[in-house]
Write a protein that holds these residues in place. Sequence first.
Motif, mmCIF file in Angstrom:
data_model
loop_
_atom_site.group_PDB
_atom_site.id
_atom_site.type_symbol
_atom_site.label_atom_id
_atom_site.label_comp_id
_atom_site.label_asym_id
_atom_site.label_seq_id
_atom_site.Cartn_x
_atom_site.Cartn_y
_atom_site.Cartn_z
ATOM 1 N N LEU A 73 0.826 -1.201 0.000
ATOM 2 C CA LEU A 73 0.000 0.000 0.000
ATOM 3 C C LEU A 73 0.862 1.254 0.000
ATOM 4 O O LEU A 73 0.643 2.186 -0.781
ATOM 5 N N VAL A 74 1.890 1.262 0.877
ATOM 6 C CA VAL A 74 2.779 2.418 0.957
ATOM 7 C C VAL A 74 3.615 2.544 -0.325
ATOM 8 O O VAL A 74 3.776 3.641 -0.870
ATOM 9 N N GLN A 75 4.123 1.392 -0.799
ATOM 10 C CA GLN A 75 4.926 1.433 -2.017
ATOM 11 C C GLN A 75 4.101 1.888 -3.211
ATOM 12 O O GLN A 75 4.572 2.655 -4.055
ATOM 13 N N GLY A 76 2.871 1.392 -3.324
ATOM 14 C CA GLY A 76 1.998 1.830 -4.400
ATOM 15 C C GLY A 76 1.732 3.322 -4.347
ATOM 16 O O GLY A 76 1.698 4.000 -5.386
ATOM 17 N N TYR A 77 1.560 3.850 -3.149
ATOM 18 C CA TYR A 77 1.328 5.290 -2.991
ATOM 19 C C TYR A 77 2.574 6.084 -3.402
ATOM 20 O O TYR A 77 2.480 7.098 -4.108
ATOM 21 N N LEU A 78 3.751 5.570 -2.979
ATOM 22 C CA LEU A 78 4.995 6.261 -3.343
ATOM 23 C C LEU A 78 5.241 6.211 -4.843
ATOM 24 O O LEU A 78 5.677 7.202 -5.441
ATOM 25 N N GLU A 79 4.987 5.043 -5.465
ATOM 26 C CA GLU A 79 5.214 4.923 -6.899
ATOM 27 C C GLU A 79 4.249 5.793 -7.692
ATOM 28 O O GLU A 79 4.600 6.300 -8.749
ATOM 29 N N GLU A 80 3.041 5.968 -7.161
ATOM 30 C CA GLU A 80 2.059 6.772 -7.869
ATOM 31 C C GLU A 80 2.337 8.261 -7.746
ATOM 32 O O GLU A 80 2.130 9.022 -8.702
ATOM 33 N N HIS A 81 2.825 8.669 -6.591
ATOM 34 C CA HIS A 81 2.969 10.108 -6.344
ATOM 35 C C HIS A 81 4.420 10.569 -6.248
ATOM 36 O O HIS A 81 4.694 11.763 -6.425
ATOM 37 N N TYR A 82 5.369 9.678 -5.950
ATOM 38 C CA TYR A 82 6.746 10.108 -5.708
ATOM 39 C C TYR A 82 7.772 9.262 -6.479
ATOM 40 O O TYR A 82 8.932 9.189 -6.079
ATOM 41 N N TYR A 189 13.096 7.254 -7.432
ATOM 42 C CA TYR A 189 12.243 7.970 -6.494
ATOM 43 C C TYR A 189 12.429 9.477 -6.671
ATOM 44 O O TYR A 189 13.544 9.984 -6.742
ATOM 45 N N GLY A 190 11.335 10.166 -6.765
ATOM 46 C CA GLY A 190 11.347 11.604 -6.997
ATOM 47 C C GLY A 190 10.226 11.984 -7.944
ATOM 48 O O GLY A 190 9.665 11.136 -8.650
ATOM 49 N N GLN A 191 9.904 13.231 -7.986
ATOM 50 C CA GLN A 191 8.806 13.725 -8.812
ATOM 51 C C GLN A 191 9.307 14.315 -10.134
ATOM 52 O O GLN A 191 8.583 15.046 -10.782
ATOM 53 N N THR A 192 10.533 13.971 -10.514
ATOM 54 C CA THR A 192 11.085 14.415 -11.789
ATOM 55 C C THR A 192 11.851 13.272 -12.431
ATOM 56 O O THR A 192 12.427 12.418 -11.734
ATOM 57 N N THR A 193 11.848 13.251 -13.755
ATOM 58 C CA THR A 193 12.568 12.210 -14.497
ATOM 59 C C THR A 193 13.997 12.629 -14.836
ATOM 60 O O THR A 193 14.690 11.894 -15.530
ATOM 61 N N GLN A 194 14.438 13.777 -14.336
ATOM 62 C CA GLN A 194 15.769 14.271 -14.689
ATOM 63 C C GLN A 194 16.880 13.297 -14.313
ATOM 64 O O GLN A 194 17.827 13.113 -15.097
ATOM 65 N N PRO A 195 16.842 12.648 -13.120
ATOM 66 C CA PRO A 195 17.909 11.673 -12.817
ATOM 67 C C PRO A 195 17.982 10.543 -13.833
ATOM 68 O O PRO A 195 19.079 10.076 -14.174
ATOM 69 N N ILE A 196 16.833 10.088 -14.352
ATOM 70 C CA ILE A 196 16.842 9.021 -15.352
ATOM 71 C C ILE A 196 17.400 9.550 -16.664
ATOM 72 O O ILE A 196 18.148 8.854 -17.360
ATOM 73 N N LYS A 197 17.057 10.790 -17.008
ATOM 74 C CA LYS A 197 17.605 11.385 -18.232
ATOM 75 C C LYS A 197 19.122 11.501 -18.145
ATOM 76 O O LYS A 197 19.838 11.236 -19.123
ATOM 77 N N ASP A 198 19.616 11.893 -16.970
ATOM 78 C CA ASP A 198 21.066 11.983 -16.783
ATOM 79 C C ASP A 198 21.706 10.608 -16.905
ATOM 80 O O ASP A 198 22.805 10.467 -17.468
ATOM 81 N N LEU A 199 21.024 9.591 -16.370
ATOM 82 C CA LEU A 199 21.539 8.232 -16.480
ATOM 83 C C LEU A 199 21.608 7.776 -17.936
ATOM 84 O O LEU A 199 22.603 7.178 -18.368
ATOM 85 N N LEU A 200 20.564 8.070 -18.712
ATOM 86 C CA LEU A 200 20.545 7.666 -20.118
ATOM 87 C C LEU A 200 21.616 8.402 -20.920
ATOM 88 O O LEU A 200 22.222 7.833 -21.833
ATOM 89 N N LEU A 201 21.859 9.664 -20.591
ATOM 90 C CA LEU A 201 22.955 10.393 -21.250
ATOM 91 C C LEU A 201 24.305 9.766 -20.919
ATOM 92 O O LEU A 201 25.191 9.666 -21.773
ATOM 93 N N HIS A 202 24.449 9.337 -19.662
ATOM 94 C CA HIS A 202 25.680 8.658 -19.254
ATOM 95 C C HIS A 202 25.859 7.353 -20.019
ATOM 96 O O HIS A 202 26.970 7.036 -20.488
ATOM 97 N N ILE A 203 24.769 6.580 -20.178
ATOM 98 C CA ILE A 203 24.844 5.315 -20.900
ATOM 99 C C ILE A 203 25.170 5.563 -22.364
ATOM 100 O O ILE A 203 25.959 4.835 -22.979
#
Length: 529
Positions: A73-82, A189-203
Amino acid sequence: MDFSRLESLQYELNATNSSATNLPSTLLELVVPGYSTISQVAFRLLGIDIGVLVTGWALIFGCRTAWRYTYDLVQGYLEEHYTSSIQIDDDDDLFDYVKAWLAGQQTKRPSRKLKAVTDYDDNNKKNEDNISDVHGIYKYELPIPRYEPSYGSDNEFQHNGRTFRVSRSSMKDDNRGNNLKESLEIFCYGQTTQPIKDLLLHIRSWKVKQETSMTSVYRPLSGGYWSRQSCRPSRPLQTVSLDQEQKDDIVEDINEFLHPATARWYAARGIPHRRGYLFHGPPGTGKTSLSFALAGVFGLQVYCVSLNDKDLTEPDLCSLFDDLPDRCIVLLEDIDSAGLKREEEPSSTEEKKEGETESETSKDVAKQTSKTETSGGISLSALLNVIDGAAAHEGHVLIMTTNTPETLDAALIRPGRVDLQVAFTLATRAQIHETFMRMYSATPEEQATGSRIPIKSRPVSKITDPETLEGMARRFAEQLPESTFSPAEVQGYLLTRKKDPQRALDDVVRWRDEVLEAKKKGKRLVGAQ
């Protein structure tokens, strides 16, 4: 005084208290048939009250279920909102890049579900210097596999102090003939996809460093989508047997076309931002080789299309051109073998000017519809439409190769579709001389490392003096007539003597006479060399 009744009462109280701490026997009897009998036998033989064990197990199971429910329940809430995520499909280059990068990462906890993939390229590069046996015979063994995330599994890993999670899934795709379509989804975890974008640029940067001087080659699969077939070392431009002035003109022309300002210049004047080339000449003169060399010069991917493919339909062809990246080379090999009918030369009023509008181009394509023959599933009108129709893709470099340019339809090679024609000829004396020097001269890497191909069956040539090699190349070129042999034929002959220039010079007259005699008699095979 009679204490028997007191003892009986004490026993009943103890039994009552015991049953109060255990699950009701009636409930257990419903869940486990024969529970009462089993409980009595265990108690008499072992002195164990099964009710206590069952009650303890039920409490543990209930606590675990409650904890799992709360956690989900908590994980679902975090994945949906955070939690943010980015999905990558398998028809994107990044899909393979991410899989290869993940294979070399240490996961946060060891995964129990992995997919083993044999990686021939990486293993062969690492072990290529230590694969010969005691007799000098080179044996390529099965490489060590690399391990990728498996389907339906979640793998957590850390990068730059952040925790990421990747999930791999697959599903049937009707557009691919019920073939599976794979996808990767990266979470953080976070409300922005910027860390994933940085990771993809690194890859991406990691992959670019790995594939320095590499050219990716794509070919169509059934269903109208591209698939990367190989990633080959880029061919140096100097290895292509073509007049240097011609090569300089082509490189300069493509470089100007790819300049960012050129696209704006075309748009301001209403001209479609496309560039077409026709490489024509006898087989083996370097038409395809130059295409791949140009891709290496400009760092472009090559998308090869064969119009002779019987499985290729007109909708597939349109879909393929729509899915092209903004900058790439589209290679249509042997366009003459597609069997497209040649029509009469168009009048001067039909020629496409630089300022011709897209509607005029569409009308020109429509005029060809009634005059075309189909080859397989592709008609000339469909080909013209994807090349420069109203909705045609822009930004790519189109290269068509042909052995017989006179058989091509005039509408296919008119200005606007083919902007520059490059003629490839049979080998000239200068090209023969250049091929000989290139074959036997040491490259800068060989000079630095001293690496040579060890051929144990015959002595390795000791000729390294540039002046001596220059004289041998001149005498070699004098023995072969101009415009008679293709550069591929000359190179094929030299390859059989790749470490012995003196032997190549000594045998060239005999080889020349055998090949000329075979050509004179119309034979395709020559005697043993």
